[in-house]
Design a protein around this motif. Sequence first.
Motif, PDB file in Angstrom:
ATOM      1  N   MET A  31      17.224   0.702  10.952  1.00 41.58           N
ATOM      2  CA  MET A  31      16.213  -0.322  11.229  1.00 41.58           C
ATOM      3  C   MET A  31      16.445  -1.572  10.388  1.00 41.58           C
ATOM      4  O   MET A  31      16.325  -2.697  10.879  1.00 41.58           O
ATOM      5  CB  MET A  31      14.808   0.232  10.965  1.00 41.58           C
ATOM      6  CG  MET A  31      14.313   1.166  12.066  1.00 41.58           C
ATOM      7  SD  MET A  31      12.836   2.070  11.577  1.00 41.58           S
ATOM      8  CE  MET A  31      11.623   0.752  11.531  1.00 41.58           C
ATOM      9  N   LEU A  32      16.794  -1.380   9.110  1.00 41.04           N
ATOM     10  CA  LEU A  32      17.065  -2.524   8.228  1.00 41.04           C
ATOM     11  C   LEU A  32      18.199  -3.367   8.800  1.00 41.04           C
ATOM     12  O   LEU A  32      18.112  -4.603   8.846  1.00 41.04           O
ATOM     13  CB  LEU A  32      17.484  -2.036   6.839  1.00 41.04           C
ATOM     14  CG  LEU A  32      16.420  -1.822   5.795  1.00 41.04           C
ATOM     15  CD1 LEU A  32      17.079  -1.538   4.455  1.00 41.04           C
ATOM     16  CD2 LEU A  32      15.537  -3.046   5.680  1.00 41.04           C
ATOM     17  N   SER A  34       8.192   0.845  14.323  1.00 42.92           N
ATOM     18  CA  SER A  34       7.347   1.022  13.139  1.00 42.92           C
ATOM     19  C   SER A  34       6.006   1.632  13.514  1.00 42.92           C
ATOM     20  O   SER A  34       5.473   2.479  12.790  1.00 42.92           O
ATOM     21  CB  SER A  34       7.116  -0.330  12.454  1.00 42.92           C
ATOM     22  OG  SER A  34       8.330  -0.827  11.958  1.00 42.92           O
ATOM     23  N   VAL A  58      15.520   4.824   1.559  1.00 42.32           N
ATOM     24  CA  VAL A  58      16.524   3.794   1.785  1.00 42.32           C
ATOM     25  C   VAL A  58      17.544   3.717   0.647  1.00 42.32           C
ATOM     26  O   VAL A  58      18.741   3.859   0.890  1.00 42.32           O
ATOM     27  CB  VAL A  58      15.886   2.405   2.026  1.00 42.32           C
ATOM     28  CG1 VAL A  58      16.943   1.319   1.996  1.00 42.32           C
ATOM     29  CG2 VAL A  58      15.175   2.375   3.362  1.00 42.32           C
ATOM     30  N   VAL A  84      11.579  -3.484  16.484  1.00 40.20           N
ATOM     31  CA  VAL A  84      11.361  -2.787  15.213  1.00 40.20           C
ATOM     32  C   VAL A  84       9.857  -2.603  14.962  1.00 40.20           C
ATOM     33  O   VAL A  84       9.436  -1.595  14.398  1.00 40.20           O
ATOM     34  CB  VAL A  84      12.051  -3.528  14.050  1.00 40.20           C
ATOM     35  CG1 VAL A  84      11.670  -2.927  12.722  1.00 40.20           C
ATOM     36  CG2 VAL A  84      13.559  -3.469  14.218  1.00 40.20           C
ATOM     37  N   PHE A 128      -0.715  -5.974  11.115  1.00 44.54           N
ATOM     38  CA  PHE A 128       0.023  -7.011  11.834  1.00 44.54           C
ATOM     39  C   PHE A 128       1.231  -6.415  12.568  1.00 44.54           C
ATOM     40  O   PHE A 128       1.576  -6.858  13.657  1.00 44.54           O
ATOM     41  CB  PHE A 128       0.479  -8.115  10.872  1.00 44.54           C
ATOM     42  CG  PHE A 128      -0.582  -9.162  10.647  1.00 44.54           C
ATOM     43  CD1 PHE A 128      -0.761 -10.174  11.573  1.00 44.54           C
ATOM     44  CD2 PHE A 128      -1.398  -9.117   9.520  1.00 44.54           C
ATOM     45  CE1 PHE A 128      -1.739 -11.140  11.380  1.00 44.54           C
ATOM     46  CE2 PHE A 128      -2.376 -10.073   9.329  1.00 44.54           C
ATOM     47  CZ  PHE A 128      -2.554 -11.088  10.261  1.00 44.54           C
ATOM     48  N   VAL A 129       1.871  -5.421  11.962  1.00 39.60           N
ATOM     49  CA  VAL A 129       2.998  -4.762  12.630  1.00 39.60           C
ATOM     50  C   VAL A 129       2.516  -4.127  13.929  1.00 39.60           C
ATOM     51  O   VAL A 129       3.123  -4.301  14.991  1.00 39.60           O
ATOM     52  CB  VAL A 129       3.628  -3.668  11.722  1.00 39.60           C
ATOM     53  CG1 VAL A 129       4.691  -2.902  12.492  1.00 39.60           C
ATOM     54  CG2 VAL A 129       4.216  -4.273  10.477  1.00 39.60           C
ATOM     55  N   PHE A 149       8.262  -4.633   6.569  1.00 38.12           N
ATOM     56  CA  PHE A 149       8.434  -5.360   7.823  1.00 38.12           C
ATOM     57  C   PHE A 149       7.175  -6.161   8.158  1.00 38.12           C
ATOM     58  O   PHE A 149       7.265  -7.260   8.710  1.00 38.12           O
ATOM     59  CB  PHE A 149       8.763  -4.358   8.935  1.00 38.12           C
ATOM     60  CG  PHE A 149       9.032  -4.995  10.255  1.00 38.12           C
ATOM     61  CD1 PHE A 149      10.214  -5.673  10.485  1.00 38.12           C
ATOM     62  CD2 PHE A 149       8.100  -4.922  11.267  1.00 38.12           C
ATOM     63  CE1 PHE A 149      10.463  -6.268  11.696  1.00 38.12           C
ATOM     64  CE2 PHE A 149       8.345  -5.513  12.492  1.00 38.12           C
ATOM     65  CZ  PHE A 149       9.529  -6.192  12.705  1.00 38.12           C
ATOM     66  N   GLY A 150       6.007  -5.621   7.804  1.00 35.88           N
ATOM     67  CA  GLY A 150       4.751  -6.308   8.055  1.00 35.88           C
ATOM     68  C   GLY A 150       4.721  -7.720   7.490  1.00 35.88           C
ATOM     69  O   GLY A 150       4.168  -8.635   8.100  1.00 35.88           O
ATOM     70  N   VAL A 158      10.253   0.558   4.800  1.00 39.00           N
ATOM     71  CA  VAL A 158      10.771  -0.416   5.769  1.00 39.00           C
ATOM     72  C   VAL A 158       9.631  -0.899   6.664  1.00 39.00           C
ATOM     73  O   VAL A 158       9.468  -2.093   6.902  1.00 39.00           O
ATOM     74  CB  VAL A 158      11.906   0.193   6.617  1.00 39.00           C
ATOM     75  CG1 VAL A 158      12.366  -0.788   7.670  1.00 39.00           C
ATOM     76  CG2 VAL A 158      13.063   0.601   5.731  1.00 39.00           C
ATOM     77  N   VAL A 159       8.802   0.036   7.119  1.00 38.96           N
ATOM     78  CA  VAL A 159       7.670  -0.320   7.975  1.00 38.96           C
ATOM     79  C   VAL A 159       6.696  -1.219   7.226  1.00 38.96           C
ATOM     80  O   VAL A 159       6.254  -2.254   7.732  1.00 38.96           O
ATOM     81  CB  VAL A 159       6.946   0.954   8.472  1.00 38.96           C
ATOM     82  CG1 VAL A 159       5.660   0.599   9.199  1.00 38.96           C
ATOM     83  CG2 VAL A 159       7.870   1.772   9.367  1.00 38.96           C
ATOM     84  N   ARG A 160       6.382  -0.818   5.974  1.00 37.70           N
ATOM     85  CA  ARG A 160       5.405  -1.599   5.212  1.00 37.70           C
ATOM     86  C   ARG A 160       5.933  -2.993   4.918  1.00 37.70           C
ATOM     87  O   ARG A 160       5.206  -3.982   5.011  1.00 37.70           O
ATOM     88  CB  ARG A 160       5.068  -0.878   3.897  1.00 37.70           C
ATOM     89  CG  ARG A 160       4.217   0.358   4.137  1.00 37.70           C
ATOM     90  CD  ARG A 160       3.617   0.859   2.849  1.00 37.70           C
ATOM     91  NE  ARG A 160       4.523   1.693   2.084  1.00 37.70           N
ATOM     92  CZ  ARG A 160       4.349   1.967   0.799  1.00 37.70           C
ATOM     93  NH1 ARG A 160       3.336   1.434   0.143  1.00 37.70           N
ATOM     94  NH2 ARG A 160       5.188   2.763   0.165  1.00 37.70           N
ATOM     95  N   PRO A 173      15.742   4.661   8.648  1.00 33.08           N
ATOM     96  CA  PRO A 173      15.308   3.451   7.932  1.00 33.08           C
ATOM     97  C   PRO A 173      16.451   2.457   7.723  1.00 33.08           C
ATOM     98  O   PRO A 173      16.244   1.249   7.844  1.00 33.08           O
ATOM     99  CB  PRO A 173      14.818   3.996   6.582  1.00 33.08           C
ATOM    100  CG  PRO A 173      14.548   5.426   6.800  1.00 33.08           C
ATOM    101  CD  PRO A 173      15.455   5.882   7.895  1.00 33.08           C
ATOM    102  N   PRO A 177      -0.737  -6.084   6.202  1.00 31.95           N
ATOM    103  CA  PRO A 177       0.585  -6.234   6.831  1.00 31.95           C
ATOM    104  C   PRO A 177       0.881  -5.122   7.845  1.00 31.95           C
ATOM    105  O   PRO A 177       1.504  -5.379   8.873  1.00 31.95           O
ATOM    106  CB  PRO A 177       1.550  -6.152   5.643  1.00 31.95           C
ATOM    107  CG  PRO A 177       0.740  -6.555   4.475  1.00 31.95           C
ATOM    108  CD  PRO A 177      -0.644  -6.079   4.731  1.00 31.95           C
ATOM    109  N   ILE A 178       0.374  -3.917   7.582  1.00 35.81           N
ATOM    110  CA  ILE A 178       0.608  -2.803   8.507  1.00 35.81           C
ATOM    111  C   ILE A 178      -0.103  -3.076   9.832  1.00 35.81           C
ATOM    112  O   ILE A 178       0.448  -2.836  10.913  1.00 35.81           O
ATOM    113  CB  ILE A 178       0.112  -1.472   7.890  1.00 35.81           C
ATOM    114  CG1 ILE A 178       0.803  -1.223   6.546  1.00 35.81           C
ATOM    115  CG2 ILE A 178       0.354  -0.305   8.830  1.00 35.81           C
ATOM    116  CD1 ILE A 178       0.275  -0.034   5.779  1.00 35.81           C
TER     117      ILE A 178
END
Lengths: 273, 265
Positions: free
Chosen positions: B220-221, B236, B202, B232, B25-26, A110-111, A106-108, B217, B22-23
């Motif tokens: 959060m979804l 994260s 999930v 979120v 950016f979170v 979400f990015g 979910v974290v990955r 998880p 992407p991580i």
Amino acid sequence: MISRRTGLLVLPGLALLLAGFLVPSAAMLLAPPGVSPADILARLGQMLTDPYDLAIIWRTVRLGLIVTLICLVLGFPIAYLLARSTSRWSGVLLALAIFPLLLSNVVRTFGWLVVLGSNGAIGQLLLALGLVDQAPQLLYTELAIVLGLTQLFLPLAIISCYSAVAQVDPGLDDAARGLGASRTRTFWGIVAPLSAPGIVVAATLVFAGSATAYTTPYLLGGSSQRMLSTQLFSYSSVSIDWAAASATALIMTVLVFVVSGLSSLAARRGRTS
Amino acid sequence: MSTRRPVAATLAVAGYVIMIVPILFVVATSFTGGSTLRFPPEGLSLRWFDAAVHHTPFITAMVSSLQLAALATVLALLLGIPATLAIHRGRLPGKGLVEGLFLSPLIVPELVVGLALFQQLMIGLRLDNFTVLLIGHTVLMLPYAVRVTGASLALADPFVEEAARGLGASPLRAFFTVTLPLLRPGIFSAALLSFVTSFNNVPLSLLLQSRDFRTLPVTMLDYVQQSYDPMVAATSTIILAGTVLVAVVAERTVGFARIFGGINR
């Protein structure tokens, strides 16, 4: 320790597997509540002829294959460079490739919302550069799903390829190079065939994972880019259509079984030839 | 190495970008001062961390997920280690088949297993969803327990146990004083992998939620689907920090590559 009684230690685990996995799975696939096997077969037949359902099946298979190909094309070079490198950075880079496996999907995933969303990094960058008048729709596309799945399954591909490449003696590369083979020829003639079993394992893991993943198509594909997994969820929790849910589950399971079967066949053939 | 193999190096860089960027950016958006998920973030603040740690559904779900992961891991080891012993050391008819059965939860899509347990155990047998989640997660973790401890057991010399037995130790004593210490790295790897996998799961957990017991998880979804704020992202980042901690512990004790090496062979 070698005694008949030691064998009995398998029973508690076996009981859980039967009651908590095998029996419920078989019951769900063959005879859900109030549904006969004939109903499931009829629904299955309908799905395999209906253009809407076929499009979802085809998208699942197609994106699975694309992601598998990308993961091999990007993952094998990483595995190869890491396995052959003597730099002290290679340990850090290997850890960096494995680490995402521990991190929540979910974290990955979400990015990508932050990167691809309409207020996201790529859209805003294109706007700022004046290349577009309006942020392009990147989210809820097949491209978004492919990127998300590649991110999730690339580490698996790297690990499988890495353990395969690490077993190929670097001396063979040197020998081929010494005999005048080009770098490219050495790669395709020595390294690739010798690490083929690991590549097959990688392909199987990535395909099975991406064809059945839920989080990625749910978050990045939305309702416009349905895959079998998101479809299965809506049959079993939104519309509660047990026959359709079982038929979809059957298609997903058979898909994964066929691919795993083919890959172990390929592995066996590779060993005997 | 990069200058001599330009094609491979370019592909490798692309791979790392897709895995890691992407991580990052979170993490960057989680420190935003603004109220929407956008990049570049507007200002710098900890407000979304504050919101996240005060958001009761997330806190409750985090506790639930930790409990479930811990219980499922312990259960899977309690059932899996004896089964591994039986498979490797016992006289067992159809050993290959039994081992295959223990690994079979890895092949069936998790979403399909989730549906089966939802329909047959939760609706059919009216079991409460925590029990069903625990059953499902334990089943899913059994392959890890059997495969990873099996790999250490295969390396352990059975004659050491026999020597202990020959010197008069009971089978139980031989197991606890000789075999178990040999298995410790394998058990530790299996426990760590199981815990993390269960905590992050999930597809299996998705259908097995209730108002009383929800996993993080999935919570959060649901939240992401309803609202597009950076809470979120902050959650994260907290999960990322926890995962880094787990990874460091793994590296310092058994070694990262070993833990995952056991899974693929």
